[in-house]
Design an enzyme around this catalytic site. Structure first.
Site, PDB file in Angstrom:
ATOM      1  N   ASP A   1       0.867  -1.185   0.000  1.00 42.96           N
ATOM      2  CA  ASP A   1       0.000   0.000   0.000  1.00 42.96           C
ATOM      3  C   ASP A   1       0.898   1.227   0.000  1.00 42.96           C
ATOM      4  O   ASP A   1       2.107   1.135   0.240  1.00 42.96           O
ATOM      5  CB  ASP A   1      -0.918   0.010   1.219  1.00 42.96           C
TER       6      ASP A   1
ATOM      7  N   GLU B   1       8.149   5.638  -9.412  1.00 39.76           N
ATOM      8  CA  GLU B   1       7.248   4.495  -9.269  1.00 39.76           C
ATOM      9  C   GLU B   1       7.458   3.880  -7.891  1.00 39.76           C
ATOM     10  O   GLU B   1       8.590   3.738  -7.430  1.00 39.76           O
ATOM     11  CB  GLU B   1       7.552   3.451 -10.357  1.00 39.76           C
TER      12      GLU B   1
ATOM     13  N   ASP C   1      -2.641  -2.854  -2.945  1.00 40.44           N
ATOM     14  CA  ASP C   1      -3.661  -1.861  -2.611  1.00 40.44           C
ATOM     15  C   ASP C   1      -3.127  -0.481  -2.981  1.00 40.44           C
ATOM     16  O   ASP C   1      -1.958  -0.329  -3.327  1.00 40.44           O
ATOM     17  CB  ASP C   1      -3.977  -1.946  -1.114  1.00 40.44           C
TER      18      ASP C   1
ATOM     19  N   HIS D   1      -1.214  -0.455   5.029  1.00 43.05           N
ATOM     20  CA  HIS D   1      -1.834   0.868   5.161  1.00 43.05           C
ATOM     21  C   HIS D   1      -1.444   1.507   6.494  1.00 43.05           C
ATOM     22  O   HIS D   1      -1.091   2.692   6.548  1.00 43.05           O
ATOM     23  CB  HIS D   1      -3.356   0.730   5.066  1.00 43.05           C
TER      24      HIS D   1
END
Length: 853
Positions: free
Chosen positions: A624, A662, A694, A828
């Site tokens: 994430d 990236e 994600d 996350h």
């Protein structure tokens, strides 16, 4: 902490396709914005922004000819990721991607079929204006003035013009005049002939439908449309809620359909200028600029003159509306620009200007244009402040209007489609193009996977599948494993001594039944200010300290950040912060202490529970990212990988890099590190790796498919040329417009946890499916979309779906099923902690611990 609320309230505005006046990157007295004419117009044969601009990489099959993405719109991002075909490369799902396990369930989805659509060639034109016209409304008016040449059936979105008939010549020049008497030359150039089978026609259907929404007197803000005539006012807090809809027409598995969902826009009745004036009165002039910048930067504002949303990135303190910029060949002041372009008078000539770094294309070969400069007087604040979010009365009143249950949502959607069918103008417009919509929501069949058995220590149990929660069932049962806690510290301020004592006593009470051996902590009192707490940590935390618990007196983000920075960067020690207010309610203390004890055990390397994972030598990876706006717009990428067969131990790594990079550039080394750690844990490398990616935004799928997959493969090869594990890459998407309902006992309700949808509303070119994994107490449940973009594992769709659902049970910060697989949520949490509080890479000594829970 307050940072969490701020992150939610300061979310990025999407769909900011705009042409506001701008300024050069270098500060100068006269900022020079790009004119509309300098921008790469949609429909021209140019590249698209960012990584898509490689024209020869991505092409869409369009019947008799190849139509490049660039031709579909130079400045508009492809939010629906059309033209990315991944399923055809996977032999095992070419014929069928549907699973079979579980019991079937009848569902209703928020989709309307398109019953009929044009069967003739559509002609696409690009439209240029000289001099450039920034206002889209003005551009549309100038084009529609020439219906005698163009015909009555025309569709124009500000740059692209669609006609059912071909004009006499490839380039048509028309002349118009504005109300101010300004003469305008309009050049209409043919760029494409599109057959009915062309995917570009999907864009055309969406343009037509946006016109239908305008005929219903709805206004566009961002990518959605709202009804300003039916607002809900919360007067005491100067809030207005506009109800509206999000809609998207796409080609799905069974037909071309429109996905429609209810949306709401929270607007504040005050302008940015009002806010700045009130703030100056409250704080005085001395610290005004510092506090003003802290309060405003990151907020989203709405400019009602063009219904666009912008993110405030900076404040130009040395600019005011009298400053000039170059428009075309002439200099014009901001004051005159808004008067001429929008008929708006700016009353305060001394106000400073706001800076927004709008994502726009410059002309080919030229540097990108500067940021947009906004006038505070014309900008309205949107969203909620932290203070509003913590006000129970406001949130309750808001949720009563915005959090709709399935029954209310279906009623609102049916009313929406009925209004379209009853509106004469809308029906005439649709009939002109041969388009008609179904009057009923789509009915389809899904499957409900059986509930999982939870293994905890030597015991196992089943939970209530409807509630998707096992906090009650696990009470009194020992966890799988927990290191004994012998050397730990408890910090509290003088006024929170009672709360700290209550916590300590309750922790000892709950830790025994959980199988966590916990000695009494060393209790340290600190003065209630940030430096005192930091000094107390520096004096007392030593290398063999196992855990630090801090009772924080209030929601002070700086204090929280200083604790986490010191204990994650300088002196790597697992830590747990808890608010004194959370400990002040005796009736909830047992529950709170149980959760804190479980978190403390996790952070030290404990294992709480597991589910049955049949696959052997399997590594699950979650990725994430988080955009850290405070440290120079850097992106934070987080990678979390499983280290053992029960998916109860995890390797975590975080990288910070510039936004233009990236995310996989930095995470390549992290994946290699995870594989080395797996080897150390298991004495072998995994034979199968499944990556759940994600944090992929709308229109970014091409980057994962074309770039990230190759980087992941390179990272795996670095472990040895003869090492070739089976690899699957799954893109996880939480922000989806799809909603599903089911009828139970004559009442429309949310589908049960474990509901899988892999037919009808999936995309034919993808190997994708939806899972409703969590349960919600109020409102409508949001499904999660999974798109398998690369797969050499050969796992049956059934097995991939069941494994994904199993992993939603493995998040140790919640005794229940969550919305995404556990490694995604861990990723996350790690990225958020680094982006919000640390702003640096955590100490490597914490890599094998869930220290960020």
């Amino acid at each position: 902490m307050t940072g969490r609320a701020r992150a939610r309230s300061r979310g990025r505005a999407r769909g900011q396709d705009t042409a506001a006046p701008g300024a050069a990157h270098e500060p100068a007295p006269a900022p020079a914005p790009p004119s509309e004419g300098e921008l790469v117009g949609r429909g021209r044969q140019k590249g698209v922004p960012g990584a898509i601009a490689r024209e020869d990489v991505l092409q869409i099959s369009a019947g008799f000819q190849q139509v490049k993405l660039g031709e579909r719109g130079g400045r508009r991002r492809d939010f629906n990721d059309i033209g990315i075909f991944t399923r055809q490369a996977m032999e095992h799902v070419k014929e069928s991607k549907t699973g079979s396990s579980g019991s079937s369930i009848k569902l209703t989805a928020n989709y309307f079929r398109i019953m009929s659509r044009p069967q003739w060639v559509l002609y696409q034109y690009h439209v240029d204006f000289n001099p450039p016209m920034e206002s889209r409304r003005l551009r549309s008016a100038l084009v529609f003035h020439h219906k005698e040449v163009l015909g009555s059936a025309l569709s124009f979105d500000g740059a692209l013009l669609f006609l059912p008939n071909r004009l006499h010549s490839k380039e048509t020049v028309l002349h118009s005049e504005t109300r101010n008497g300004e003469k305008v030359q309009i050049t209409i150039t043919l760029t494409n002939e599109l057959p009915p089978t062309s995917p570009v026609c999907i864009q055309f259907y969406n343009i037509i439908f946006r016109r239908i929404l305008r005929l219903l007197h709805m206004q566009q803000i961002g990518r959605n449309y709202y009804n300003p005539q039916d607002p809900f006012e919360i007067r005491q807090h100067r809030l207005t809620v506009w109800p509206g809809y999000s809609s998207s027409i796409l080609n799905y598995e069974s037909a071309v359909m429109m996905c429609t969902d209810v949306s709401h826009k929270v607007l504040r009745s005050e302008t940015v200028l009002d806010f700045m004036s009130n703030l100056r009165q409250q704080v005085g002039s001395q610290r005004y600029t510092e506090i003003c910048a802290k309060e405003l930067i990151g907020l989203i504002v709405l400019t009602k003159y063009n219904n666009k949303t912008y993110r405030i990135d900076d404040i130009a303190w040395d600019h005011n509306p009298s400053n000039t910029f170059t428009r075309g060949d002439t200099q014009i002041s901001f004051k005159n620009y808004y008067k001429n372009q929008y008929g708006l008078d700016i009353t305060d000539g001394n106000q400073v200007l706001l800076v927004s770094h709008v994502k726009r294309m410059g002309p080919a070969g030229a540097p990108p244009p500067g940021p947009a400069m906004l006038v505070p007087e014309l900008c309205y604040l949107t969203g909620l402040t932290d203070k509003m979010r913590s006000d129970f009365a406001i949130m309750k009143e808001l949720s009563s209007h915005t959090r709709l249950n399935p029954d209310q949502r279906e009623t609102r959607l049916n009313r929406f489609i009925t209004n379209i069918h009853k509106n004469t103008e809308a029906q005439e417009e649709l009939a002109k193009w041969g388009i008609s919509f179904d009057k009923q929501l789509l009915n389809l069949t899904g499957r409900v996977l059986r509930g999982e058995r939870i293994f905890q220590g030597s015991q196992s149990f089943e939970y209530n599948p409807q509630s998707a929660d096992w906090s009650r069932e696990m009470r009194g049962l020992p966890v799988m494993s927990a290191p004994p806690l012998e050397n730990w510290l408890l910090f509290h301020s003088r006024r929170n001594g009672n709360e700290a004592q209550s916590l300590m006593q309750t922790l000892h009470k709950v830790s025994g039944p959980l199988g966590i051996r916990m000695q009494r902590p060393t209790v340290i009192e600190f003065e209630d200010h940030q430096l005192a707490l930091l000094k107390a940590l520096q004096h007392n935390v030593v290398p063999d300290t196992q855990m630090v618990v801090v009772v924080l007196p209030n929601l002070n983000k700086d204090k929280y950040d200083s604790v986490k920075k010191y204990l994650c960067l300088d002196c790597p020690t697992p830590s747990q912060c808890v608010l004194a207010r959370t400990l002040s309610r005796p009736q909830a203390l047992l529950t709170v202490a149980t959760k804190i004890a479980l978190q403390m055990a996790c952070k030290m390397g404990g294992e709480l529970w597991s589910v049955e994972i049949p696959l052997k030598q399997l590594m699950i990876v979650g990725i994430d990212c988080y955009h850290d706006m405070s440290s120079g717009k850097r992106s934070v990428g987080a990678l979390v990988a499983s280290l053992n067969p029960t998916m109860s131990r995890w390797y975590s790594k975080c990288v910070l890099q510039h936004k233009a990079q990236e995310i996989m550039d930095g995470l390549k080394m992290a994946l290699t590190g995870a594989l080395k750690d797996y080897l150390k844990f298991n004495n072998c490398l995994p034979s199968r790796i499944i990556v759940y990616r994600d944090g992929v935004g709308d229109g970014q799928l091409h980057s994962v498919v074309n770039y990230e997959v190759a980087q992941i493969i390179d990272s795996i090869r670095s472990m040895g040329q003869d090492y070739e594990p089976k690899l699957s890459v799954v893109v996880v998407k939480k922000r989806v417009g799809s909603r599903f309902f089911t009828n139970i006992g004559g009442k429309l309700t949310n589908p049960p946890p474990g509901t899988v949808i892999d037919t009808e509303i999936t995309r034919p070119e993808w190997y994708d499916f939806y899972i409703v994994s969590q349960a919600v107490r109020c409102g409508s449940v949001s499904p999660t979309h999974y798109n398998v973009v690369y797969d050499t594992s050969g796992l049956k769709p059934d097995h991939m779906q069941r494994l994904t659902y199993k992993l939603c049970h493995m998040y140790y910060n919640w005794q229940g099923i969550i919305r995404v697989p556990a490694p995604c949520q861990y990723g996350h949490k790690l990225a958020f902690l680094v982006g919000q509080s640390l702003h640096k890479q955590p100490n490597v000594k914490l890599d094998d611990y869930l220290f960020y829970l």
